[in-house]
Each structure stands twice: as structure tokens, then as C-alpha cells.
Scaffold this motif. Structure first.
Motif: not given
Length: 205
Positions: A49, A51-52, A91, A94-97, A116, A118
Motif C-alpha cells: 500500500t 499512503g500520505k 494507507n 489515504a490512497d486506495p491503490r 484499488t 476499500r
């Protein structure tokens, strides 16, 4: 800047040969039945994953089939008990990838899936993932965007499955020794290692 550092796609592509036809033909955007067989046979996958603040990769494992195929573009991955750091889940918020690497004991090819994810607490989905009467707190619903097999070279070079390459756990620092050193002995090394087997046995699910 280091003159030996590659900084552009043009520089990178100049280093490597053009991919052979099979390298491109193996990638599809759905779970072909042949690829589904790999997912359903794998007792382990690595989940990556981003994240920011940081990228992260962690193992996910259970009996083969623990990653469920809902349809050719959707997977269901339960979030089993762990250390509650929830790094991967943070993560994904923040970012689904995500990327997944499926590993099957004795098989040198692995399966890669990009897509991706959820986080869901849908009771119907969680009920599908109950093991030993224990339900996961949440599940990942993963939308498949790219699927392809990874050739055997990495595992052949590593000799991962060869019996004579297996190491004994006591050849490396124990969990307790690591924690004691990093906590400046705030965590008791001997007690942690002594209690760990029972803690793992009773908290798998």
C-alpha cells in the motif's frame, strides 16, 4: 546529484531491452480462470500500500482460498488479527491503490495483482470470512485492474523452497531480544519470548 543515479524514463529505458512478447501478453485486467487458480491455491499474499507518509508491505496468510474471488474483477481479503498498527489500512484510507503478490509453497512462479481497495464492515462480507467462529474486524474489497504471473527467476535464485537453505530461528535475534534492545530494556526479552508461542496460538483469529 550523483551522476550514476537514473532520474528520467528515457535514461531508464535505455538501460533495458524491450520486453519480449510473452512479458506483455501475460497481463490482463481481469482474473482469468488460470490466474484464479493461483489465487485459490495461495496460503500467502503480500499486500503493498502507499499512503500520505510512507509505502508499506505486509504479509497476509491463511488456508488456501482465504482471499476469496467474488467475481473476475473483485477479491475479498479478510483483515485477520494482528498487532493493531493498521499501517496498511491507514494507507488505504489515504490512497486506495494496492498491489498483491501471491505465493504458493513449492511453486516458483508468483501472481501479481494491482488494483484499488476499500475497507468494508459489511456484515454479509465479514460473515464469509469467519474462521473458528472468529470474524475479522474488517475486510478489504479489492477491485482488480491488472493481473499477471511473475516468472520463476527470483525464487530460483533465492532457492526459497530448497530444504538445505532453511534457517533455524535461533540463528537470528529473537523478537524479545529486538524489542528489549529497541526499548532499552523496558520490555523484558526473556518474558516476551517465553510467552510468545502461547500468545500466537491463542490469537491467530
Amino acid at each position: 546529484m550523483d551522476p550514476h543515479t537514473i532520474t528520467t524514463l528515457a535514461e531508464l529505458e535505455a538501460l533495458y531491452a524491450t520486453p519480449a512478447a510473452p512479458s506483455l501478453a501475460k497481463e490482463v485486467d481481469y482474473l482469468h480462470p488460470h490466474y484464479r487458480a493461483f489465487v485459490e491455491a495461495a496460503p500467502l499474499c503480500l499486500l503493498s500500500t502507499v499512503g500520505k507518509d510512507a509505502a508499506e508491505c505486509s504479509p497476509r496468510g491463511d488456508a488456501p482460498g482465504f482471499v476469496q474471488v467474488l467475481d473476475e474483477r473483485t477479491l475479498l481479503l479478510p483483515d485477520r488479527r494482528g498487532n493493531n498498527r493498521i499501517d496498511s489500512l491507514r494507507n488505504i484510507v489515504a490512497d486506495p491503490r494496492v498491489g498483491l503478490l501471491f505465493v504458493i509453497p513449492g511453486i516458483n512462479e508468483t501472481l501479481r495483482i494491482n488494483g484499488t481497495a476499500r475497507i468494508s464492515v459489511d456484515p454479509a462480507l465479514i460473515a464469509r470470512c469467519v474462521v473458528e467462529s472468529k470474524a475479522p474486524v474488517s475486510v478489504l474489497v479489492i477491485h482488480v485492474e491488472a493481473v499477471f504471473f511473475q516468472c520463476a527467476r527470483a525464487l530460483l535464485r533465492s532457492r526459497l523452497w530448497d530444504a538445505d537453505t532453511q534457517r533455524q530461528r535461533n540463528e537470528l535475534p529473537s523478537n524479545g531480544e529486538i524489542l528489549a534492545a529497541l526499548s532499552r530494556n523496558a520490555i523484558d526479552s526473556a518474558a516476551y519470548d517465553r510467552e510468545l508461542p502461547e500468545r500466537l496460538r491463542t490469537s491467530l483469529y
